[in-house]
Design an enzyme around this catalytic site. Structure first.
Site, PDB file in Angstrom:
ATOM      1  N   GLU A 188     -20.071  52.622 -40.604  1.00 34.68           N
ATOM      2  CA  GLU A 188     -20.212  51.731 -39.430  1.00 34.68           C
ATOM      3  C   GLU A 188     -19.195  52.080 -38.339  1.00 34.68           C
ATOM      4  O   GLU A 188     -18.921  51.269 -37.452  1.00 34.68           O
ATOM      5  CB  GLU A 188     -20.065  50.278 -39.874  1.00 34.68           C
ATOM      6  CG  GLU A 188     -21.068  49.866 -40.955  1.00 34.68           C
ATOM      7  CD  GLU A 188     -22.334  49.199 -40.426  1.00 34.68           C
ATOM      8  OE1 GLU A 188     -22.208  48.391 -39.491  1.00 34.68           O
ATOM      9  OE2 GLU A 188     -23.413  49.496 -40.928  1.00 34.68           O
ATOM     10  N   HIS A 257     -17.255  43.584 -40.721  1.00 30.25           N
ATOM     11  CA  HIS A 257     -16.525  44.805 -40.320  1.00 30.25           C
ATOM     12  C   HIS A 257     -15.038  44.464 -40.350  1.00 30.25           C
ATOM     13  O   HIS A 257     -14.632  43.332 -40.098  1.00 30.25           O
ATOM     14  CB  HIS A 257     -16.892  45.231 -38.890  1.00 30.25           C
ATOM     15  CG  HIS A 257     -18.281  45.810 -38.765  1.00 30.25           C
ATOM     16  ND1 HIS A 257     -19.108  45.509 -37.702  1.00 30.25           N
ATOM     17  CD2 HIS A 257     -18.971  46.648 -39.554  1.00 30.25           C
ATOM     18  CE1 HIS A 257     -20.261  46.147 -37.847  1.00 30.25           C
ATOM     19  NE2 HIS A 257     -20.208  46.860 -38.961  1.00 30.25           N
ATOM     20  N   CYS A 374     -15.785  44.742 -30.521  1.00 31.85           N
ATOM     21  CA  CYS A 374     -17.053  45.357 -30.972  1.00 31.85           C
ATOM     22  C   CYS A 374     -17.715  46.109 -29.837  1.00 31.85           C
ATOM     23  O   CYS A 374     -18.426  47.083 -30.054  1.00 31.85           O
ATOM     24  CB  CYS A 374     -18.024  44.279 -31.441  1.00 31.85           C
ATOM     25  SG  CYS A 374     -17.509  43.395 -32.904  1.00 31.85           S
TER      26      CYS A 374
HETATM   27  N1  LIG Z   1     -19.517  44.993 -34.405  1.00 31.06           N
HETATM   28  C1  LIG Z   1     -20.399  43.836 -34.228  1.00 31.06           C
HETATM   29  C2  LIG Z   1     -21.797  44.147 -34.624  1.00 31.06           C
HETATM   30  C3  LIG Z   1     -22.726  42.944 -34.553  1.00 31.06           C
HETATM   31  C4  LIG Z   1     -24.120  43.313 -34.983  1.00 31.06           C
HETATM   32  N2  LIG Z   1     -25.010  42.207 -34.771  1.00 31.06           N
HETATM   33  C5  LIG Z   1     -26.327  42.375 -34.845  1.00 31.06           C
HETATM   34  O1  LIG Z   1     -26.798  43.465 -35.097  1.00 31.06           O
HETATM   35  C6  LIG Z   1     -27.186  41.142 -34.623  1.00 31.06           C
HETATM   36  C7  LIG Z   1     -28.580  41.534 -34.178  1.00 31.06           C
HETATM   37  C8  LIG Z   1     -29.515  40.364 -34.281  1.00 31.06           C
HETATM   38  O2  LIG Z   1     -29.447  39.607 -35.275  1.00 31.06           O
HETATM   39  O3  LIG Z   1     -30.356  40.168 -33.341  1.00 31.06           O
HETATM   40  C9  LIG Z   1     -24.136  43.722 -36.467  1.00 31.06           C
HETATM   41  O4  LIG Z   1     -24.283  42.845 -37.309  1.00 31.06           O
HETATM   42  O5  LIG Z   1     -24.043  44.933 -36.729  1.00 31.06           O
END
Ligand SMILES: NCCC[C@H](NC(=O)CCC(=O)O)C(=O)O
Length: 447
Positions: A188, A257, A374
């Site tokens: 990630e 994360h 982020c």
């Molecule tokens: N570093 C922060 C990342 C946030 C990201 N949220 C999302 O993908 C939410 C997308 C949604 O639910 O529509 C994740 O979880 O990877």
């Protein structure tokens, strides 16, 4: 846990003249919506089905970029991906032109169209992992694209991210861009990475934080093997690499994360007491590897993990201003939590290295689980390398004005989850992104 893989600090100075840290923020794309796609990300689950405001979201992100420039930091931009993404749906067997593919997916498996629609590329802390020149064997800045393979919608990003990073950092004298590691090993990117160093231009200790998957628990999205692979191919000195395990308590609390519970800048680590599984061993290894390390830690009995995850206190950007002051760039949600804000005021008032608090409004991103940190990918470069970056990815006030004009004109004001089946929205997302690429001088095939 086996003793962390880090040895004595060799004190080898990789100084290469003044280095600057450029933050590459992901511009929040026109398709930004709350689809509830990220199991384990509390905000994503909580706000699934809410009405999203893509235009306001992008303007909030731009305001943060402008604030950073006003503070004297260099700012870059990564572009929204092509969403909804027809090629991914075609690979899943939907036929015809783009609109036929979207219509068929919406009719037969709407969840797949929701995944193909996500603007999750905005969170560029997950675009990849960056090892600055002073840390690498060949002295170049190495960037590894993240496969983001744990979540279906995020796994779509790697190909387009690789295209952008290979374009921005194509000068191979200063940069090496690596494709993602095999998808079976979840990676990630920089959200699970921290660099501790005396100064940006000195060789640092690179900390890779991974999770261990446990049955029934939230997914641990970073595999140890992926972290070790990235460190290996970046040509890092193994005595200055630390593989640290994120605590199960943090993952269970929704810190999907590391950057939800810890952030580092130069010689300072700002973290929650429960960020790491074996806290003692990790801090001992860091102190051994990094003389002068300062740890500013939130005690669990003062700030609970739930509060840390709710306010994204540690998903702040921790930056050094040209004046030398160290500043936390915090989400507004921290100011709305009195117990968190009080602790922060004590931290700043105290003798520690953090001098200032800056609050930014990124509520649209926060409601999907992404805070200020982020939204950015940190790239520390010296001036020669900075001059070799494709300037179309670098921001100044005029470019910000240009981007703002395109967003104000083309980004949807609101997206309700049911709108994802609307051909007018598909077209608007396509037209908006094309208008942005045109304004910034990119041809469609480039990114
Ligand atoms: N570093 C922060 C990342 C946030 C990201 N949220 C999302 O993908 C939410 C997308 C949604 O639910 O529509 C994740 O979880 O990877």
């Amino acid at each position: 846990m086996e003793p962390p893989a880090v040895g004595r600090w060799t004190g080898q100075m990789g100084a290469r003249g003044t280095m600057v840290e450029i933050n590459f923020d992901g511009l929040i794309g026109p398709s930004h919506n709350y689809a509830g796609l990220s199991f384990g990300n509390v905000a994503s689950a909580t706000n699934a089905g809410a009405v999203a405001a893509p235009r306001a979201a992008a303007l909030q992100g731009l305001a943060k970029m402008r604030r950073m420039m006003a503070l004297g930091l260099r700012q870059g931009l990564l572009l929204p991906h092509d969403r909804p993404h027809a090629p991914w749906l075609r690979a899943l067997g939907f036929d015809g032109d783009d609109e036929a593919v979207f219509a068929a997916a919406w009719r037969e498996e709407p969840a797949l169209l929701r995944n193909a629609f996500s603007a999750s590329a905005m969170w560029t802390a997950n675009a990849g992992t960056v090892s600055p020149g002073p840390d690498t064997a060949d002295g170049r800045c190495h960037l590894s694209v993240a496969n983001l393979s744990t979540m279906l919608h995020r796994g779509i990003e790697a190909q387009e991210t690789a295209r952008q990073l290979r374009l921005a950092f194509r000068n191979e004298r200063f940069f090496a861009v690596h494709d993602a590691v095999p998808a079976g090993l979840g990676d990630e990117g920089a959200a699970n990475f921290m660099r501790l160093c005396p100064r940006h231009d000195a060789a640092g200790v690179e900390v890779f934080v991974y999770g261990e998957r446990h049955e029934g628990g939230f997914p641990a999205r970073q595999s140890r093997a992926a972290s070790a692979a990235v460190a290996r191919r970046h040509g890092l000195d193994p005595t200055r690499v630390l593989l640290a395990r994120q605590s199960e308590a943090a993952i269970a609390a929704g810190a999907f994360h590391n950057d939800v519970v810890a952030v580092a800048n130069e010689h300072v680590l700002f973290a929650h007491e429960q960020a790491f599984e074996d806290r003692g061993a990790v801090l001992d290894a860091l102190h051994a590897a990094m003389p002068g390390l300062i740890v500013v830690e939130a005690p669990a009995n003062r700030i609970g993990l739930e509060q840390a995850v709710r306010t994204y206190l540690f998903n702040s950007q921790l930056i050094t201003l040209p004046s030398g002051e160290m500043t936390l760039v915090l989400p507004a949600e921290t100011r709305d939590a009195p117990e968190v804000w009080r602790w922060l005021e004590e931290v700043v008032a105290g003798p520690g290295p953090i001098d200032r608090l800056e609050v930014v409004e990124v509520r649209e991103s926060m409601r999907n689980g992404g805070g200020p940190a982020c939204l950015r990918l940190r790239v520390a470069v010296d001036e020669a390398a900075a001059a070799a970056i494709d300037p179309r990815f670098l921001l100044d006030e005029r470019v910000c004005d240009d981007v703002e004009a395109v967003v104000a004109r083309h980004w949807p004001e609101a997206i309700h989850p049911d709108d994802l089946g609307d051909p007018d929205l598909w077209r608007q997302c396509r037209v908006a992104r094309t208008a942005l690429l045109d304004r910034l001088g990119f041809s469609a095939g480039e990114v």
